[in-house]
Write an enzyme that holds these catalytic residues in place. Structure first.
Site, PDB file in Angstrom:
ATOM      1  N   GLU A 195       1.028  -0.981   0.020  1.00 23.80           N
ATOM      2  CA  GLU A 195      -0.021   0.316  -0.278  1.00 23.80           C
ATOM      3  C   GLU A 195       0.535   0.939   0.204  1.00 23.80           C
ATOM      4  OE1 GLU A 195      -3.436  -0.748   3.173  1.00 23.80           O
ATOM      5  OE2 GLU A 195      -3.090  -2.816   2.427  1.00 23.80           O
ATOM      6  N   ARG A 212       2.145  -8.050   0.663  1.00 26.81           N
ATOM      7  CA  ARG A 212       1.140  -7.411   1.931  1.00 26.81           C
ATOM      8  C   ARG A 212       1.957  -7.719   3.149  1.00 26.81           C
ATOM      9  NH1 ARG A 212      -4.078  -6.702   2.972  1.00 26.81           N
ATOM     10  NH2 ARG A 212      -4.769  -7.802   4.948  1.00 26.81           N
ATOM     11  N   HIS A 261      -3.893   3.050   5.344  1.00 27.79           N
ATOM     12  CA  HIS A 261      -3.849   2.056   5.325  1.00 27.79           C
ATOM     13  C   HIS A 261      -4.180   2.455   3.275  1.00 27.79           C
ATOM     14  CE1 HIS A 261      -3.786  -1.692   7.463  1.00 27.79           C
ATOM     15  NE2 HIS A 261      -3.665  -0.530   8.445  1.00 27.79           N
TER      16      HIS A 261
END
Lengths: 147, 384
Positions: free
Chosen positions: B161, B216, B286
């Protein structure tokens, strides 16, 4: 949202906007039926357009001609790249991927999924003896559940 | 420069306007040529700033009414310029905030920021990551001998992100840049301390730059090295391991071997625990989704102060939308997104911090995690 004992039916009203024809949204309605219990079949979707979408013939033709003019089969990867960029000539390839992923997403959707195309990892044009174009894509789909 | 809209009434007026255009060499936007000016038809002329008064006086003298169509041409031009070419490029002290930066550069940036703003900023060590990288946070505020209340913001808990750490950096720059001129910011930093952790999951972030853009999790090995990484936002001690997680180490939502099993989680949790009575608000950034999420993710039962949480959240979303029209939804994670347990936002609330929010920044799926750097500026500006 309707609840039958067949499954869950959603009535949607939405606006479609052609990426190449922004500013001229077309309204449409849709009915999506998720069959109860069936995790293996795609939801049933019925769409009615209230208006017309612009013809993509010109853009399609341009893309087709360009690919046919290439000396070697097209190969590309990481669309968009890490920084979110897509080279302009690869935009049709990206859009084609969107369409293809749309089909895959539809086939694999349930009421609990929310898929998006995250990135085109790799695309390779496949040589053919006829006049059709064929591309082999490796697509990365993201399900919102893993946010 | 201004653009004026005139509808001449008579032939005399038309003649006068034609004369005006040719003697002053005004820029006719509509019609193309002075000889095409006709009574009853729209006329748009751009008048250079230096001649605006003269032209308006002349129009007045000839009883020609006008309307100002564009009061400031330069402003419109600047707004429509691609970011790289306008002075809005947002390079502050040589650092380009409208681009994504690899971790080495972020480390350097932190040192620079402290150096250049030493009266307000101190850099502290939070802990270490699995791969032994140092986690730093910045403490921003006016020094005081009384204990100050704290607002904590962390970015980059999920490696891919990228817009999130970009926002933390932007945020710091923006606060410091406007400290001298904005009384609200001054008062803010007088009364509170801002603690900013620009990249929480440093190992993951580095990995997403070097190896796999869409990574991630963290990078700790499990299963005898058959798989890597824990989803740090499932690793906190809030209903850990109950819902929205996986015990399979190869899953993207693997919650680790136990609550706070990861050094990164532990570092953050330990710190927040130690300061919990002073922390007013916890923010974790995020992407993507354009959402402002409130506790809880593990249950739909609302938290005790849910009204307050919603109200503050809604005001934030409205302010955000006011900037560029980007819409954000506000609500509890379990209701708006999906169920998940072990998130930092939930944990922080359960230990008593009243205001706890997860921001999911732009966009809603078009680019998703690979948000183009051209969107860094508008995303950050609206989120301020």
């Amino acid at each position: 949202q309707d609840i039958d004992d067949v499954g869950h039916k959603y009535h949607l009203e939405l606006e479609l906007e052609d990426v190449l024809d922004k500013g001229r949204p077309v309204s449409c309605t849709a009915e999506v039926l998720y069959a109860l219990g069936s995790k293996t079949s795609a939801p049933d979707v019925q769409v009615t357009l209230q208006g017309e979408l612009r013809s993509t013939e010109e853009a399609d033709q341009e893309f087709y001609n360009w690919i046919r003019s290439l000396e070697k089969e097209l190969v590309a990867e990481n669309i968009p790249d890490s920084h979110g960029n897509v080279p302009p000539e690869l935009e049709p390839i990206h859009r084609l991927a969107w369409v293809a992923s749309g089909f895959l997403i539809w086939q694999n959707s349930t009421e609990n999924t929310k898929f998006h195309l995250a990135q085109v990892k790799h695309v390779k044009q496949v040589k053919r003896s006829d006049e059709d174009l064929q591309f082999d894509y490796v697509l990365l789909l993201h399900d919102m559940v893993s946010q | 420069d201004q653009v004026l809209h005139i509808v001449p009434g008579t032939f005399q007026q038309v003649q006068h306007l034609q004369l005006l255009c040719s003697t002053l060499m005004l820029d006719l936007w509509k019609p193309l040529l002075p000889e095409d000016i006709r009574p009853g038809e729209d006329l748009h002329i751009r008048v250079p700033a230096s001649l605006v008064q003269e032209v308006k006086d002349s129009l007045y003298q000839h009883m020609i009414s006008y309307r100002v169509l564009i009061p400031d041409v330069q402003k419109l031009v600047d707004q429509s310029m691609p970011r790289e070419r306008s002075s809005h490029r947002q390079v502050s002290g040589g650092y380009v905030y409208t681009e994504y930066h690899p971790m080495e550069e972020i480390y350097q940036w932190m040192t620079q920021i402290q150096k250049n703003n030493s009266e307000l900023v101190t850099q502290h060590i939070l802990g270490k990551t699995f791969e032994n990288r140092t986690m730093y946070y910045l403490q921003i505020g006016q020094p005081s001998n009384k204990t100050k209340k704290i607002i904590w913001m962390d970015c980059g808990i999920h490696a891919r992100e990228w817009i999130s750490p970009a926002f933390c950096q932007w945020f710091v720059k923006e606060i410091l840049q406007n400290y001298k001129t904005d009384p609200k910011i001054r008062r803010f930093l007088q009364n509170l301390d801002l603690y900013v952790l620009p990249v929480l999951n440093i190992d993951g972030y580095v990995y997403s730059w070097k190896k796999e853009r869409l990574w991630r999790k963290s990078r700790s090995p499990y299963g005898n090295g058959t798989c890597y990484g824990t989803d740090l936002n499932r690793n906190f001690n809030s209903s850990w391991g109950s819902v929205g997680i996986s015990f399979n180490c190869s899953s993207d939502i693997f919650c680790g071997s136990g609550p706070e099993s990861e050094p990164e989680t532990k570092a953050v949790a330990q710190f927040i625990r130690s300061k919990k009575s002073d922390i007013l608000c916890y923010l974790t950034m995020h992407s993507y989704g354009q959402l402002i999420l409130t506790p809880y993710g593990s249950t739909t039962k609302p938290p005790s102060n849910s009204e307050e949480l919603m109200q503050v959240g809604k005001e934030a979303a409205a302010a955000l939308t006011g900037k560029y029209g980007t819409s954000y939804k506000v609500g509890s994670t379990a209701l708006i997104l999906y169920n998940n347990s072990g998130s930092s936002r939930d944990w922080v609330h359960t230990i008593g911090i009243p205001l706890s929010y997860t921001f999911e920044l732009r966009d809603t799926g078009t680019y998703g995690f690979v948000l183009p750097s051209s969107q860094i500026q508008p995303t950050c500006e609206e989120t301020m």
